[in-house]
Design an enzyme around this catalytic site. Structure first.
Site, PDB file in Angstrom:
ATOM      1  N   VAL A  12      -0.936 -20.014  11.538  1.00 14.26           N
ATOM      2  CA  VAL A  12       0.182 -20.972  11.517  1.00 14.26           C
ATOM      3  C   VAL A  12       0.345 -21.787  12.810  1.00 14.26           C
ATOM      4  O   VAL A  12       0.535 -23.004  12.759  1.00 14.26           O
ATOM      5  CB  VAL A  12       1.491 -20.266  11.084  1.00 14.26           C
ATOM      6  CG1 VAL A  12       1.946 -19.266  12.095  1.00 14.26           C
ATOM      7  CG2 VAL A  12       2.554 -21.270  10.803  1.00 14.26           C
ATOM      8  N   MET A  13       0.193 -21.144  13.988  1.00 19.05           N
ATOM      9  CA  MET A  13       0.368 -21.908  15.237  1.00 19.05           C
ATOM     10  C   MET A  13      -0.746 -22.955  15.391  1.00 19.05           C
ATOM     11  O   MET A  13      -0.494 -24.101  15.756  1.00 19.05           O
ATOM     12  CB  MET A  13       0.380 -20.970  16.459  1.00 19.05           C
ATOM     13  CG  MET A  13       1.622 -20.126  16.598  1.00 19.05           C
ATOM     14  SD  MET A  13       3.123 -21.090  16.884  1.00 19.05           S
ATOM     15  CE  MET A  13       2.923 -21.583  18.596  1.00 19.05           C
ATOM     16  N   SER A  34     -12.894 -18.673   8.267  1.00 18.76           N
ATOM     17  CA  SER A  34     -13.096 -18.849   6.830  1.00 18.76           C
ATOM     18  C   SER A  34     -12.630 -20.269   6.500  1.00 18.76           C
ATOM     19  O   SER A  34     -11.495 -20.653   6.808  1.00 18.76           O
ATOM     20  CB  SER A  34     -12.280 -17.816   6.044  1.00 18.76           C
ATOM     21  OG  SER A  34     -11.029 -18.348   5.718  1.00 18.76           O
ATOM     22  N   LYS A  75      -6.364 -15.092  18.348  1.00 17.61           N
ATOM     23  CA  LYS A  75      -5.573 -13.982  18.886  1.00 17.61           C
ATOM     24  C   LYS A  75      -5.957 -13.718  20.340  1.00 17.61           C
ATOM     25  O   LYS A  75      -7.161 -13.706  20.674  1.00 17.61           O
ATOM     26  CB  LYS A  75      -5.885 -12.746  18.036  1.00 17.61           C
ATOM     27  CG  LYS A  75      -4.819 -11.714  17.994  1.00 17.61           C
ATOM     28  CD  LYS A  75      -5.194 -10.743  16.864  1.00 17.61           C
ATOM     29  CE  LYS A  75      -4.340  -9.535  16.791  1.00 17.61           C
ATOM     30  NZ  LYS A  75      -4.003  -8.808  17.929  1.00 17.61           N
ATOM     31  N   ASN A 102      -1.165 -16.740  23.717  1.00 18.68           N
ATOM     32  CA  ASN A 102      -0.416 -16.029  24.769  1.00 18.68           C
ATOM     33  C   ASN A 102      -1.373 -15.083  25.495  1.00 18.68           C
ATOM     34  O   ASN A 102      -1.241 -13.864  25.432  1.00 18.68           O
ATOM     35  CB  ASN A 102       0.718 -15.208  24.148  1.00 18.68           C
ATOM     36  CG  ASN A 102       2.012 -15.997  24.056  1.00 18.68           C
ATOM     37  OD1 ASN A 102       2.247 -16.938  24.814  1.00 18.68           O
ATOM     38  ND2 ASN A 102       2.853 -15.621  23.112  1.00 18.68           N
ATOM     39  N   SER A 128       5.243 -22.840  23.882  1.00 19.09           N
ATOM     40  CA  SER A 128       6.426 -22.145  23.380  1.00 19.09           C
ATOM     41  C   SER A 128       7.169 -22.987  22.355  1.00 19.09           C
ATOM     42  O   SER A 128       7.188 -24.214  22.443  1.00 19.09           O
ATOM     43  CB  SER A 128       7.393 -21.808  24.523  1.00 19.09           C
ATOM     44  OG  SER A 128       8.559 -21.210  23.963  1.00 19.09           O
ATOM     45  N   GLY A 130       7.512 -21.455  18.935  1.00 18.49           N
ATOM     46  CA  GLY A 130       7.268 -20.870  17.625  1.00 18.49           C
ATOM     47  C   GLY A 130       6.616 -21.881  16.693  1.00 18.49           C
ATOM     48  O   GLY A 130       6.130 -22.936  17.123  1.00 18.49           O
ATOM     49  N   LYS A 182       4.247 -19.291  31.258  1.00 17.61           N
ATOM     50  CA  LYS A 182       4.638 -18.954  29.877  1.00 17.61           C
ATOM     51  C   LYS A 182       5.021 -17.479  29.782  1.00 17.61           C
ATOM     52  O   LYS A 182       5.973 -17.108  29.090  1.00 17.61           O
ATOM     53  CB  LYS A 182       3.501 -19.286  28.905  1.00 17.61           C
ATOM     54  CG  LYS A 182       3.737 -18.799  27.470  1.00 17.61           C
ATOM     55  CD  LYS A 182       4.942 -19.466  26.848  1.00 17.61           C
ATOM     56  CE  LYS A 182       5.373 -19.095  25.464  1.00 17.61           C
ATOM     57  NZ  LYS A 182       4.970 -17.980  24.723  1.00 17.61           N
ATOM     58  N   HIS A 185       8.401 -17.153  31.151  1.00 18.43           N
ATOM     59  CA  HIS A 185       9.303 -17.709  30.128  1.00 18.43           C
ATOM     60  C   HIS A 185       9.632 -16.618  29.106  1.00 18.43           C
ATOM     61  O   HIS A 185      10.780 -16.408  28.729  1.00 18.43           O
ATOM     62  CB  HIS A 185       8.630 -18.906  29.443  1.00 18.43           C
ATOM     63  CG  HIS A 185       9.244 -19.295  28.124  1.00 18.43           C
ATOM     64  ND1 HIS A 185       9.027 -18.577  26.953  1.00 18.43           N
ATOM     65  CD2 HIS A 185      10.094 -20.305  27.789  1.00 18.43           C
ATOM     66  CE1 HIS A 185       9.705 -19.126  25.962  1.00 18.43           C
ATOM     67  NE2 HIS A 185      10.360 -20.184  26.446  1.00 18.43           N
ATOM     68  N   ASN A 186       8.609 -15.908  28.665  1.00 18.61           N
ATOM     69  CA  ASN A 186       8.840 -14.864  27.668  1.00 18.61           C
ATOM     70  C   ASN A 186       9.651 -13.704  28.244  1.00 18.61           C
ATOM     71  O   ASN A 186      10.480 -13.119  27.547  1.00 18.61           O
ATOM     72  CB  ASN A 186       7.515 -14.357  27.107  1.00 18.61           C
ATOM     73  CG  ASN A 186       6.962 -15.294  26.050  1.00 18.61           C
ATOM     74  OD1 ASN A 186       7.234 -16.489  26.079  1.00 18.61           O
ATOM     75  ND2 ASN A 186       6.193 -14.767  25.130  1.00 18.61           N
ATOM     76  N   GLU A 189      12.995 -14.792  28.082  1.00 19.73           N
ATOM     77  CA  GLU A 189      13.365 -14.758  26.645  1.00 19.73           C
ATOM     78  C   GLU A 189      13.804 -13.333  26.245  1.00 19.73           C
ATOM     79  O   GLU A 189      14.796 -13.156  25.527  1.00 19.73           O
ATOM     80  CB  GLU A 189      12.142 -15.210  25.845  1.00 19.73           C
ATOM     81  CG  GLU A 189      12.229 -15.109  24.342  1.00 19.73           C
ATOM     82  CD  GLU A 189      10.874 -15.473  23.681  1.00 19.73           C
ATOM     83  OE1 GLU A 189      10.342 -16.568  23.951  1.00 19.73           O
ATOM     84  OE2 GLU A 189      10.356 -14.647  22.906  1.00 19.73           O
ATOM     85  N   ARG A 287      13.941  -2.346  24.787  1.00 18.78           N
ATOM     86  CA  ARG A 287      13.151  -2.379  23.542  1.00 18.78           C
ATOM     87  C   ARG A 287      12.398  -1.060  23.379  1.00 18.78           C
ATOM     88  O   ARG A 287      12.283  -0.538  22.266  1.00 18.78           O
ATOM     89  CB  ARG A 287      12.140  -3.528  23.566  1.00 18.78           C
ATOM     90  CG  ARG A 287      12.778  -4.887  23.416  1.00 18.78           C
ATOM     91  CD  ARG A 287      11.738  -5.923  23.036  1.00 18.78           C
ATOM     92  NE  ARG A 287      12.285  -7.264  23.148  1.00 18.78           N
ATOM     93  CZ  ARG A 287      11.637  -8.360  22.756  1.00 18.78           C
ATOM     94  NH1 ARG A 287      10.427  -8.281  22.237  1.00 18.78           N
ATOM     95  NH2 ARG A 287      12.196  -9.548  22.884  1.00 18.78           N
TER      96      ARG A 287
HETATM   97  C1  6PG Z   1       7.574 -18.648  22.191  1.00 19.48           C
HETATM   98  C2  6PG Z   1       7.665 -17.188  21.922  1.00 19.48           C
HETATM   99  C3  6PG Z   1       6.408 -16.687  21.294  1.00 19.48           C
HETATM  100  C4  6PG Z   1       6.566 -15.280  20.738  1.00 19.48           C
HETATM  101  C5  6PG Z   1       6.365 -14.248  21.809  1.00 19.48           C
HETATM  102  C6  6PG Z   1       7.353 -13.144  21.870  1.00 19.48           C
HETATM  103  O1  6PG Z   1       7.794 -18.994  23.336  1.00 19.48           O
HETATM  104  O2  6PG Z   1       7.330 -19.405  21.273  1.00 19.48           O
HETATM  105  O3  6PG Z   1       7.873 -16.492  23.114  1.00 19.48           O
HETATM  106  O4  6PG Z   1       5.393 -16.831  22.212  1.00 19.48           O
HETATM  107  O5  6PG Z   1       7.700 -15.141  20.009  1.00 19.48           O
HETATM  108  O6  6PG Z   1       5.080 -13.759  21.566  1.00 19.48           O
HETATM  109  O7  6PG Z   1       6.910 -12.072  21.158  1.00 19.48           O
HETATM  110  P1  6PG Z   1       7.364 -10.565  21.346  1.00 19.48           P
HETATM  111  O8  6PG Z   1       8.847 -10.536  21.291  1.00 19.48           O
HETATM  112  O9  6PG Z   1       6.728  -9.956  20.138  1.00 19.48           O
HETATM  113  O10 6PG Z   1       6.769 -10.055  22.596  1.00 19.48           O
END
Ligand code: 6PG
Length: 480
Positions: A12-13, A34, A75, A102, A128, A130, A182, A185-186, A189, A287
């Protein structure tokens, strides 16, 4: 037809970035292991722009204009190396491989160096936003050489999110800098979501606000200085009813939070560069605790709260909700301050001249942590170097904001502890603030103890030099 860029990996990305590129006028060559995925994409969205269908990486590379640009959307981990190994013999000097996943920044550094030796540019790009962001405009954080940015940057800027006419894409720094930013950033997040969760838990447990009522509270908060994408979608998740039971969806979702690793990497890297990102690390650990499902089942039955259950119910009404809002805002500021500090420390470690103003500007739209606050953060760093705050909380706007929130923040942390509601990020971010604020910390005692058992020495407040007390001798002090 020659293509401007090739995309391999059409999950999808990858598919959405390819469509975004095509919608913006670029000719995009498509490849997937594929071909069925390529065909499905072409069938559903082939009309959106100019695509070139390819079945092999050789065909993909042959379809590209020079310098060839190949975007890997596979991946993170060994699949990236596998595709690079297949691609390299097909490419020439000056061509560009872009990794939009990532990936761990150390791997990006390694790949960049080894490809540089062969004359190929390797660009690790943080993306970033989604699925939706990938299609309509993500926040893009490219690393790699400045030279490669000249050939790639204009394309990325065209497909990036736009904040009042400015693209949320700019060159971050060499090798793994893009993926590093990035990653942080996460990390932010994670903290952002954890503080939202703590606010929700406190308002539910102490103020008795059910999810639907909280959806309204968060909607209201989204009109305050908390305004952000994550607060906005919190309302939507909280008001969602489960189709099967009619209960709030949040009550039927298992309370064990997953993670793909970027938050954990942020905490690990912070330890390595010596940067105290307590809010981010606590979020990762929160978590982890949530995921210890078996242990939690046992401890829930055994551990008491230690609270007098017969004590009169405290009155946690609208004032408390406003306190929680302030605690959330202050804790969020701490998470951002820590993340930005960490970028400075990493910049020194890895030789990146990271521009915090630019980093904040890229996060203003398109990405998951987009928030009104980021515009103010950007402005805080938009001053001559000599006036730049050494820590975000030292920027005037934020020092004032924290002062405004402090009494509420302390009340909320105290209420959480008093009533046994875990609020690790509210608590640890307040401790971080107090740690920075206090004139004297008990680290002097730690130093004394280290000197006692290991002759690790200490510095004195009143003299230059390094000293040691002869603990097992006459306890006199010597210069070490
Ligand atoms: C983004 C998100 C995206 C994804 C992360 C978080 O910036 O679009 O951060 O990269 O949601 O992989 O995933 P986890 O919460 O599974 O670590």
């Amino acid at each position: 037809m020659t293509a401007d860029i090739g995309v391999t990996g059409l999950a999808v990305m990858g598919a959405n970035l390819a469509r975004n590129l095509a919608r913006n006028g670029f000719t995009v060559a498509l490849h997937n292991r594929s071909a069925a995925k390529t065909d499905a994409l072409l069938q559903a969205h082939g009309e959106e722009g100019a695509f070139v269908r390819t079945e092999t990486l050789t065909e993909l590379v042959e379809s590209l204009d020079r310098p060839r640009r190949v975007l890997l959307m596979v991946k993170a981990g060994s699949p990236v190396d596998a595709v690079i190994d297949e691609l390299v013999p097909l490419l020439d000097e000056g061509d560009i491989i872009i990794d939009g996943g990532n990936s761990f920044f150390e791997e990006t550094r390694r790949r960049e160096q080894s490809l540089r030796e062969r004359g190929i540019h390797f660009v690790g790009v943080g993306v970033s936003g989604g699925e939706e962001g990938a299609l309509n405009g993500p926040s893009i954080m490219p690393g790699g050489s400045e030279e490669s940015y000249a050939a790639l940057g204009p394309m990325l800027e065209r497909i990036a999110a736009d904040f009042h006419g400015e693209p949320c894409c700019a060159w971050i720094g060499t090798d793994g800098a893009g993926h590093y930013v990035k990653m942080v950033h996460n990390g932010i997040e994670y903290a952002d979501m954890q503080v939202i969760g703590e606010a929700y838990d406190l308002m539910r447990s102490l103020a008795g606000l059910e999810p639907a009522a909280q959806a309204e509270v968060f909607r209201e908060w989204n009109t305050t200085d908390l305004a952000s994408y994550l607060i906005e979608i919190t309302s939507e998740v909280l008001e969602q009813e489960d189709e099967i039971t009619g209960r709030p969806l949040v009550d039927v979702i298992v309370d064990a939070a997953g993670q793909k690793g970027t938050g954990r990497w942020t905490a690990i890297s912070a330890l390595e560069v010596g940067s105290p990102v307590t809010a981010i690390a606590e979020s990762v650990f929160a978590r982890s605790i949530s995921s210890q499902e078996d242990l939690r089942r046992r401890t829930t039955a055994v551990f008491s709260s230690g609270i007098d259950e017969h004590a009169p119910a405290p009155d946690y009404g609208p004032d408390f909700v406003e306190d929680v809002r302030k605690a959330l805002y202050a804790s969020k500021l701490v998470a951002y301050a820590q993340g930005l500090d960490m970028l400075v420390a990493a910049g020194e470690e890895y030789g990146w001249d990271l521009d915090l103003r630019s980093v904040a500007s890229l996060w203003r739209a398109g990405c998951i942590i987009r928030a009104d606050l980021l515009d103010t953060i950007m402005k805080a760093f938009e001053v001559p170097a000599s006036r730049r705050p050494a820590n975000l909380l030292l920027a005037e706007d934020f020092t004032e904001a924290i002062n405004e929130c402090l009494p509420a923040w302390r009340r909320v942390v105290a209420a959480a502890a008093t009533h046994g509601v875990p609020a690790p990020v509210f608590g640890s971010s307040l401790a971080y603030y107090d740690g920075l604020r206090r004139e004297r910390l008990p680290a002097s005692l730690t130093q004394g103890l280290r000197d006692y058992f290991g002759a690790h020495t200490y510095r004195r407040v009143d003299q230059e030099g390094t000293f040691h007390t002869l603990w097992s001798g006459d306890r006199g002090e010597v210069e070490a």
